[in-house]
Structures are given as structure tokens and as C-alpha cells.
Design a protein around this motif. Sequence first.
Motif: not given
Length: 255
Positions: A8-10, A12-13, A190-192
Motif C-alpha cells: 500500500g505504499s505509494p 512502491s509505484s 494510489q497504492p498499486y
Amino acid sequence: MNLTVTDGSPLSSPFSNPQLLPLRSIADITAEPILVIAPHPDDETLGCGGAIALLKQRGYAVNILVMSDGTQSHPNSQKYPASALKDLRESETRCAMKILGVEPTHITFLALPDGAVPEFGAADFKTTVNQCCRYLTDVNPNVIFAPCRADPHPDHRAAYQIFQAALAQTRWCPRVIEYPIWDWDLKQRQPYMQSWQQVWRLDTSKVVALKQQAIVAYRSQTTDLIDDDPTGFRLTPQMLSNFAHPWEIYLEENH
Ligand SMILES: [Zn+2]
């Protein structure tokens, strides 16, 4: 490359470190006709302007479908009430597409209400899907550039949903390539949670200047042309800088 993200971390996009994504040439796209779906007039240029220019230079047929009328960018302008703003934004699209090599006859405006492109479950979703089915039957695209299904803007997600429903209805199976717009904005990112098999960059270095000229054609979105609406929208220099790279990011499932 599988980019399923579960924390859920942005951060990580895939947009956090785009230079790590594989770089492909336009020769990767081998089929036509092409269809580029723009939720608003300017998305096709911001997200896919480089691809459009390169595909036209290769002689490919490129069709542009603009879904909404774009009239919510300056809802309180007296100088540009909705009907005038709709005309202005359509003329900006024609101008931008001329720069990229797309003929006016290959541009279609659906003129759905800006900010209210029907999402799955909305009352007019089915009507819009049927409208898009007729359009797909006319154009028969073998490659579709669609807004990213996870884009933070609801109109962008709705445009993706409409076309997925239309493709299911027509049983047409083109290659679908998704492009991000508002994912670039860190405040909205958004989280990916989805997974795409492929996330890649298209080398657009040969047409960077052309794409920038086409973006500039959208004067209502990039300048103070409409100066009588304090709530009016304007693409920030920071947002525009995301579309000035010598590459564009695309996401897709295996085809
Ligand atoms: Zn948009």
C-alpha cells in the motif's frame, strides 16, 4: 515484470524509479489501426503524444476518441461559458493532433459531461458502453491506448471501465496498453494493488519537441488564457515536467 504491490505504499509505484523500467522502440507496436482514448481533451497528448507522433511517422492509422467535453476546467468563467469552453477545448485538440500528424477526420468527441463520465453501475453506463461499441465497430482498432485503470481521476477510471465493457460486448480483442496521467501526482498517487505483466517505457526521444508543441496547443490548460475563474484549472509546471521526458510509461497485460 510483475509489479503487484501489497504494502500500500505509494513509494512502491512503478513511477518512483521509472529509469529502471525497460525501454522499448515504437517498432514494438506492429498492428493498426490504433485508437487512443482520452478521458479529457489533452490526456491523449500528455500521456501518449510521443507514441502518436511516432506511429503517424510510420504511416499508421491513429484514431483519437475524446470522452468528456472538458468544461469543468473553468466552470465559473463568464468569458468561456460551457458551450464556448467545449468549442475551445475541441479546437485545441484538433490543433495538437495536427502537430502530431493526426487528421481531423480521425478525431471523435463524445462530449460526455466532464467530471461525470459514467462509472460501472452508473445510470448511463450502459448507454455509453453501447455508444462505444458502435464506435469500436466503425474503427476496428487492433491496438488501444487506454487510461490507466488505477488512475486517481474518476473520469479516467470510468473511461477504462467503459471500454473494457464495450470490448467484452463486441468480443473484439485488441492489444490494450494503459497510460498513466494523475498517478504522476504524488498527492493523488494510489497504492498499486493491480498487477500488470508488463510495465515499460517507450523511447520518444525523437519526438520530444513535437510533443511539447502539441501540449502548448492546449492553451486553456497551460496558460492564463481563461483568467476570469479563480477556481480554474491549470497544469502546474511540476505536473507538465512529468510529460517532458524522452520516454512515456505504459502498462499492460500480456498479449
Ligand atoms: Zn484527464
